[in-house]
Design a protein around this motif. Sequence first.
Motif, PDB file in Angstrom:
ATOM      1  N   LEU A 124       0.792  -1.227   0.000  1.00  0.00           N
ATOM      2  CA  LEU A 124       0.000   0.000   0.000  1.00  0.00           C
ATOM      3  C   LEU A 124       0.826   1.280   0.000  1.00  0.00           C
ATOM      4  CD1 LEU A 124      -2.815  -1.091   2.428  1.00  0.00           C
ATOM      5  CD2 LEU A 124      -3.173  -0.131   0.152  1.00  0.00           C
ATOM      6  N   ILE A 125       2.051   1.201   0.472  1.00  0.00           N
ATOM      7  CA  ILE A 125       2.885   2.407   0.531  1.00  0.00           C
ATOM      8  C   ILE A 125       4.266   2.113  -0.017  1.00  0.00           C
ATOM      9  CG2 ILE A 125       1.639   3.408   2.501  1.00  0.00           C
ATOM     10  CD1 ILE A 125       4.032   2.563   4.270  1.00  0.00           C
ATOM     11  N   SER A 126       4.954   3.182  -0.368  1.00  0.00           N
ATOM     12  CA  SER A 126       6.356   3.089  -0.774  1.00  0.00           C
ATOM     13  C   SER A 126       7.113   4.197  -0.049  1.00  0.00           C
ATOM     14  CB  SER A 126       6.492   3.253  -2.290  1.00  0.00           C
ATOM     15  OG  SER A 126       5.991   4.514  -2.692  1.00  0.00           O
ATOM     16  N   GLY A 127       8.416   4.022   0.050  1.00  0.00           N
ATOM     17  CA  GLY A 127       9.240   5.012   0.741  1.00  0.00           C
ATOM     18  C   GLY A 127      10.318   5.558  -0.168  1.00  0.00           C
ATOM     19  N   GLU A 128      10.660   6.821   0.089  1.00  0.00           N
ATOM     20  CA  GLU A 128      11.728   7.480  -0.654  1.00  0.00           C
ATOM     21  C   GLU A 128      12.648   8.168   0.337  1.00  0.00           C
ATOM     22  OE1 GLU A 128      12.173  11.399  -3.460  1.00  0.00           O
ATOM     23  OE2 GLU A 128      10.339  10.204  -3.676  1.00  0.00           O
ATOM     24  N   LYS A 129      13.911   7.843   0.269  1.00  0.00           N
ATOM     25  CA  LYS A 129      14.901   8.412   1.192  1.00  0.00           C
ATOM     26  C   LYS A 129      15.167   9.874   0.827  1.00  0.00           C
ATOM     27  CE  LYS A 129      18.335   7.300   4.166  1.00  0.00           C
ATOM     28  NZ  LYS A 129      18.181   6.873   5.495  1.00  0.00           N
ATOM     29  N   ARG A 130      15.028  10.753   1.818  1.00  0.00           N
ATOM     30  CA  ARG A 130      15.332  12.177   1.655  1.00  0.00           C
ATOM     31  C   ARG A 130      16.238  12.592   2.793  1.00  0.00           C
ATOM     32  NH1 ARG A 130       9.439  14.695   0.279  1.00  0.00           N
ATOM     33  NH2 ARG A 130       9.065  13.494  -1.599  1.00  0.00           N
ATOM     34  N   GLY A 131      17.502  12.710   2.505  1.00  0.00           N
ATOM     35  CA  GLY A 131      18.471  13.010   3.555  1.00  0.00           C
ATOM     36  C   GLY A 131      18.541  11.847   4.525  1.00  0.00           C
ATOM     37  N   TYR A 132      18.322  12.143   5.792  1.00  0.00           N
ATOM     38  CA  TYR A 132      18.355  11.098   6.815  1.00  0.00           C
ATOM     39  C   TYR A 132      17.016  10.387   6.984  1.00  0.00           C
ATOM     40  CZ  TYR A 132      22.799  13.133   8.258  1.00  0.00           C
ATOM     41  OH  TYR A 132      24.078  13.584   8.290  1.00  0.00           O
ATOM     42  N   PHE A 133      15.982  10.934   6.396  1.00  0.00           N
ATOM     43  CA  PHE A 133      14.638  10.428   6.660  1.00  0.00           C
ATOM     44  C   PHE A 133      14.021   9.743   5.447  1.00  0.00           C
ATOM     45  CE2 PHE A 133      15.341  14.085   9.427  1.00  0.00           C
ATOM     46  CZ  PHE A 133      15.103  13.519  10.665  1.00  0.00           C
ATOM     47  N   MET A 134      13.190   8.749   5.728  1.00  0.00           N
ATOM     48  CA  MET A 134      12.405   8.067   4.707  1.00  0.00           C
ATOM     49  C   MET A 134      11.023   8.704   4.692  1.00  0.00           C
ATOM     50  SD  MET A 134      12.474   5.507   2.499  1.00  0.00           S
ATOM     51  CE  MET A 134      13.617   4.246   2.994  1.00  0.00           C
TER      52      MET A 134
END
Length: 142
Positions: free
Chosen positions: A55-65
């Motif tokens: 249902l979801i996907s993640g994208e790394k942005r700096g230190y955070f997903m």
Amino acid sequence: MDRTSVLKAIADETRMKILTLLLEHNCCVRALARNLELSEATISQHLKILREAGLISGEKRGYFMHYDVKRSVLRELAGEIKALASIEREICTPEKGRCLSSEQEKCHVKDECIDDTKNLCHGSIPDDKEDMHHGHCKCHKP
């Protein structure tokens, strides 16, 4: 899409809240935890279930997903539910019924279904739901 895992994932109230927030804008665990007043560990566990359900996907942005909803999965599920809801109930007849031939004789030959026949053909019906039997089966009265 694994329909069962998706339905199990969205059956939880907290995960539905997470999905709602993520549909409005993508967020990291910390932002979700702050919005829902839950610990980051709790949010992470819920996100894991949502991710495993697809249902979801993640994208790394700096230190955070940062997480986002896969809207295509929701649309696919909505389509399946819509198709399910559009199934029309058929009149129960010996030709269309799914009764065994011995059961058809008991249920469909007589003008009335007796209690034993109702239980055999249609399952046990509580007294307060008696009229449900004849709401879908025309073997009693048209």
